[in-house]
Design an enzyme around this catalytic site. Structure first.
Site, PDB file in Angstrom:
ATOM      1  N   VAL A 131       0.903  -1.147   0.000  1.00 20.15           N
ATOM      2  CA  VAL A 131       0.000   0.000   0.000  1.00 20.15           C
ATOM      3  C   VAL A 131       0.949   1.204   0.000  1.00 20.15           C
ATOM      4  O   VAL A 131       1.604   1.478   0.995  1.00 20.15           O
ATOM      5  CB  VAL A 131      -0.944  -0.002   1.223  1.00 20.15           C
ATOM      6  CG1 VAL A 131      -1.767   1.273   1.273  1.00 20.15           C
ATOM      7  CG2 VAL A 131      -1.851  -1.230   1.194  1.00 20.15           C
ATOM      8  N   PRO A 132       1.080   1.888  -1.139  1.00 19.05           N
ATOM      9  CA  PRO A 132       2.215   2.775  -1.399  1.00 19.05           C
ATOM     10  C   PRO A 132       2.230   4.119  -0.669  1.00 19.05           C
ATOM     11  O   PRO A 132       2.106   5.186  -1.274  1.00 19.05           O
ATOM     12  CB  PRO A 132       2.137   2.966  -2.915  1.00 19.05           C
ATOM     13  CG  PRO A 132       0.674   2.875  -3.209  1.00 19.05           C
ATOM     14  CD  PRO A 132       0.156   1.817  -2.262  1.00 19.05           C
ATOM     15  N   CYS A 133       2.456   4.082   0.614  1.00 23.43           N
ATOM     16  CA  CYS A 133       2.524   5.317   1.395  1.00 23.43           C
ATOM     17  C   CYS A 133       3.755   6.152   1.032  1.00 23.43           C
ATOM     18  O   CYS A 133       3.767   7.362   1.267  1.00 23.43           O
ATOM     19  CB  CYS A 133       2.496   5.004   2.890  1.00 23.43           C
ATOM     20  SG  CYS A 133       3.687   3.775   3.419  1.00 23.43           S
ATOM     21  N   HIS A 134       4.761   5.529   0.430  1.00 13.86           N
ATOM     22  CA  HIS A 134       5.964   6.265   0.030  1.00 13.86           C
ATOM     23  C   HIS A 134       5.673   7.260  -1.096  1.00 13.86           C
ATOM     24  O   HIS A 134       6.475   8.157  -1.339  1.00 13.86           O
ATOM     25  CB  HIS A 134       7.068   5.287  -0.400  1.00 13.86           C
ATOM     26  CG  HIS A 134       6.694   4.403  -1.544  1.00 13.86           C
ATOM     27  ND1 HIS A 134       5.943   3.261  -1.371  1.00 13.86           N
ATOM     28  CD2 HIS A 134       6.938   4.514  -2.874  1.00 13.86           C
ATOM     29  CE1 HIS A 134       5.764   2.692  -2.561  1.00 13.86           C
ATOM     30  NE2 HIS A 134       6.350   3.434  -3.480  1.00 13.86           N
ATOM     31  N   ARG A 135       4.531   7.145  -1.753  1.00  8.25           N
ATOM     32  CA  ARG A 135       4.179   8.041  -2.858  1.00  8.25           C
ATOM     33  C   ARG A 135       3.539   9.348  -2.390  1.00  8.25           C
ATOM     34  O   ARG A 135       3.165  10.184  -3.210  1.00  8.25           O
ATOM     35  CB  ARG A 135       3.234   7.323  -3.831  1.00  8.25           C
ATOM     36  CG  ARG A 135       3.897   6.124  -4.496  1.00  8.25           C
ATOM     37  CD  ARG A 135       2.964   5.392  -5.420  1.00  8.25           C
ATOM     38  NE  ARG A 135       3.594   4.153  -5.867  1.00  8.25           N
ATOM     39  CZ  ARG A 135       2.932   3.079  -6.267  1.00  8.25           C
ATOM     40  NH1 ARG A 135       1.601   3.095  -6.309  1.00  8.25           N
ATOM     41  NH2 ARG A 135       3.583   2.002  -6.633  1.00  8.25           N
TER      42      ARG A 135
END
Length: 172
Positions: A131-135
């Site tokens: 779940v791409p929280c780094h984006r």
């Protein structure tokens, strides 16, 4: 039943967790909000009885090699209704793109001042990378807050921009 395994990644060792038929956690070992209920010794080769963990590891390996842009794993992160909404919104940010905390708040129909609450929920995401929280970045594009550390966040964004991530880069 909780199952877990470790895997090695170019950005450091990771802990994978599953309950039932769903992935519940993907963490960099020692990151902020790392689970405190680790089950004894974790054998990174002990995924034979947990095919989901083996598949999650294979998909993460493909992601780090630049061959996978979207994960296809059953997910069941534990969190409040608000956190669940934020995490679902994270999943809509396309590979290689970024969104701000304010944009996420707007997508969720929240007041403009809700960016901070959204940021708190983003920081509690138990499925890092998947779940791409780094984006998610600050309002002016600045790299802010990442439970795995800003160097890892930068490396993940660079990977998605087509740059190779070398082993050992940005490890905590």
């Amino acid at each position: 039943m909780l199952r877990q395994s470790r895997m090695h990644s170019p950005l450091g060792e990771m802990l994978l967790r599953a309950e039932g038929d769903a992935l519940t956690g993907v963490y960099f070992v020692g990151q902020r909000h790392y689970p405190n209920d680790i089950l004894g010794d974790i054998d990174d080769a002990a995924t034979g009885d947990a095919p989901l963990l083996a598949e999650a590891g294979a998909q993460l390996d493909a992601y780090f090699a630049g061959r996978l842009e979207r994960f296809s794993l059953p997910l069941a992160p534990s969190g409040s209704d608000f956190q669940q909404r934020v995490w679902q919104a994270l999943a809509t940010i396309p590979y290689g793109e970024r969104a701000t905390y304010g944009e996420l708040a707007h997508r969720l129909g929240l007041a403009p001042g809700a960016a901070r609450a959204v940021g708190t929920a983003v920081g509690r995401n138990p499925l890092t990378i998947v779940v791409p929280c780094h984006r998610v970045v600050g309002s002016k594009g600045a790299l802010t807050g990442y439970a795995g550390g800003l160097e890892r966040k930068r490396a993940l964004l660079d990977l998605e921009a087509g740059q190779r991530v070398e082993p050992g880069v940005a490890q905590a």
